[in-house]
Design an enzyme around this catalytic site. Structure first.
Site, PDB file in Angstrom:
ATOM      1  N   SER A  92       0.805  -1.228   0.000  1.00 58.17           N
ATOM      2  CA  SER A  92       0.000   0.000   0.000  1.00 58.17           C
ATOM      3  C   SER A  92       0.838   1.279   0.000  1.00 58.17           C
ATOM      4  O   SER A  92       0.507   2.213  -0.744  1.00 58.17           O
ATOM      5  CB  SER A  92      -0.975  -0.006   1.178  1.00 58.17           C
ATOM      6  N   LYS A 148      -9.448  -5.776  10.372  1.00 55.37           N
ATOM      7  CA  LYS A 148     -10.619  -5.292   9.628  1.00 55.37           C
ATOM      8  C   LYS A 148     -11.896  -5.296  10.489  1.00 55.37           C
ATOM      9  O   LYS A 148     -12.775  -4.454  10.297  1.00 55.37           O
ATOM     10  CB  LYS A 148     -10.826  -6.113   8.352  1.00 55.37           C
ATOM     11  N   GLU A 150     -22.987   0.692   3.439  1.00 56.85           N
ATOM     12  CA  GLU A 150     -23.816  -0.519   3.404  1.00 56.85           C
ATOM     13  C   GLU A 150     -22.973  -1.759   3.103  1.00 56.85           C
ATOM     14  O   GLU A 150     -23.147  -2.822   3.694  1.00 56.85           O
ATOM     15  CB  GLU A 150     -24.900  -0.336   2.327  1.00 56.85           C
ATOM     16  N   ASP A 210     -12.795  -3.605  -1.100  1.00 59.81           N
ATOM     17  CA  ASP A 210     -12.271  -4.848  -1.686  1.00 59.81           C
ATOM     18  C   ASP A 210     -13.190  -5.355  -2.807  1.00 59.81           C
ATOM     19  O   ASP A 210     -12.725  -5.750  -3.872  1.00 59.81           O
ATOM     20  CB  ASP A 210     -12.126  -5.934  -0.616  1.00 59.81           C
ATOM     21  N   GLY A 227     -14.348 -12.420   4.856  1.00 58.26           N
ATOM     22  CA  GLY A 227     -14.452 -10.982   4.649  1.00 58.26           C
ATOM     23  C   GLY A 227     -14.405 -10.558   3.191  1.00 58.26           C
ATOM     24  O   GLY A 227     -15.213  -9.742   2.744  1.00 58.26           O
ATOM     25  N   ARG A 232     -16.911 -23.963   2.741  1.00 57.15           N
ATOM     26  CA  ARG A 232     -16.618 -25.165   3.541  1.00 57.15           C
ATOM     27  C   ARG A 232     -17.620 -25.277   4.693  1.00 57.15           C
ATOM     28  O   ARG A 232     -18.205 -26.330   4.912  1.00 57.15           O
ATOM     29  CB  ARG A 232     -15.181 -25.013   4.075  1.00 57.15           C
ATOM     30  N   GLY A 289      -5.084 -11.583  -7.736  1.00 56.64           N
ATOM     31  CA  GLY A 289      -5.713 -10.404  -7.141  1.00 56.64           C
ATOM     32  C   GLY A 289      -4.895  -9.136  -7.176  1.00 56.64           C
ATOM     33  O   GLY A 289      -5.221  -8.176  -6.461  1.00 56.64           O
TER      34      GLY A 289
END
Ligand code: NDP
Length: 273
Positions: A17, A66, A78, A102, A130, A152, A239
């Site tokens: 970051s 987080k 939201e 994310d 998350g 899972r 990602g």
């Protein structure tokens, strides 16, 4: 005076970051300083209080904080509420605004950078943690034909699907129910790859022309991506684009200008091999 921002996590040495935001600031001409803070376990609020007292304007939050950030915030978007997790905060006096970029970062990487529209597609999301939760509202807003969450722990997938029933065609299931139907996009939002593990997904989930997307980044060809490749999937991605896009969303939220992500993605991309 230079505005101050930071990412907080533990460990934090690996975080990209500071580099990403430095590149964004340079490209957009914004006068900011962005540092990394290693938050001591159990001391999240104390560390954030100290950063705010020293003039901090906003923060990114990464593991394991987080959920702490969700509790610390005074106002949550939201999608942050649905995710139960916060990855960006903005400080305005006593107010602590919180969001989770994310999911929108993932969606933008897939639609904009990889050129795969979600509308009308059959999407399989593996995992119900998350990152998966953060992706749900943005993905449903993009109107897939179908969104299946496989996890899972079955109850988590079913609970999420039940919460979102009004937003579109979404169902939750366990891995043993998969295999009868192919998907146009399969997104691995489990943390299995971080330990070199494969979620128990059958290779029959990959339709011809499928996109296989691994949310983890910098891990090369993970067991999930290898499974997809062996099944004949041509479009494989990790990602790194999601990382850059969620950072750009936070930067735009803080500074009012959205940086281009191409140079950052190019710089951070590692080969999928
Ligand atoms: P969480 O810990 O919140 O969730 C983990 C999920 O993975 C759960 O659904 C869990 O299932 C599942 N899981 C773990 N191990 C296995 C396994 N061996 N087989 C099947 N399922 C498994 O993690 P996050 O949501 O925070 O992160 C998920 C992934 O997303 C990570 O790889 C992370 O690096 C990546 N990520 C990438 C970002 C980016 O910018 N590119 C940003 C955020 C996350 P159960 O519920 O049964 O325990």
């Amino acid at each position: 005076m230079t505005d101050r921002y930071a990412v907080i996590g533990n460990p934090i040495g690996h975080s990209k970051s500071p580099l990403i935001h430095a590149l964004f600031a340079q490209a957009t001409g914004q006068d900011i300083e962005y540092t990394a803070i290693e938050g001591p376990p159990g001391q999240f609020a104390h560390a954030v209080d100290a950063f705010r007292a020293s003039g901090g304007r906003g923060m990114n939050i990464t593991a394991p904080f987080k959920l702490d950030a969700f509790g610390y915030a005074t106002e949550r978007s939201e999608r942050a509420q649905l995710a139960g997790a916060v990855n960006a905060m903005k400080f305005e006096g006593e107010r602590v605004l919180a969001d989770n970029f994310d999911g929108v970062g993932l969606l933008r990487d897939i639609t904009h950078n990889l050129g795969c529209p979600v509308k009308g597609k059959r999407v399989l999301l593996l995992g119900a943690g998350g990152a998966a939760r953060g992706a749900l509202l943005p993905f449903l807003a993009a109107q897939p034909a179908q969104l299946v969450i496989a996890n899972r722990t079955l109850e988590k997938a079913q609970d999420l699907a039940a919460q979102l029933a009004a937003q579109g065609s979404v169902t939750g299931c366990g891995y043993q129910s998969l295999g009868h139907q192919p998907f146009d996009m399969v997104l691995n939002a489990t943390s299995a790859s971080l330990r070199g593990e494969l979620p128990p997904v059958p290779a029959s989930v990959f339709a011809p022309d499928c996109l296989a997307y691994e949310l983890a980044y910098g891990k090369g060809l993970t067991p999930f991506l290898r499974l997809a490749q062996n099944a004949g999937v041509q479009q494989l991605a990790d990602g790194v684009g999601m990382l850059a896009e969620q950072a750009a969303e936070a930067f735009a939220w803080w500074r009012g200008v959205r940086p281009d992500t191409r140079a950052v993605i190019e710089q951070l991309t590692l080969p999928l091999a």
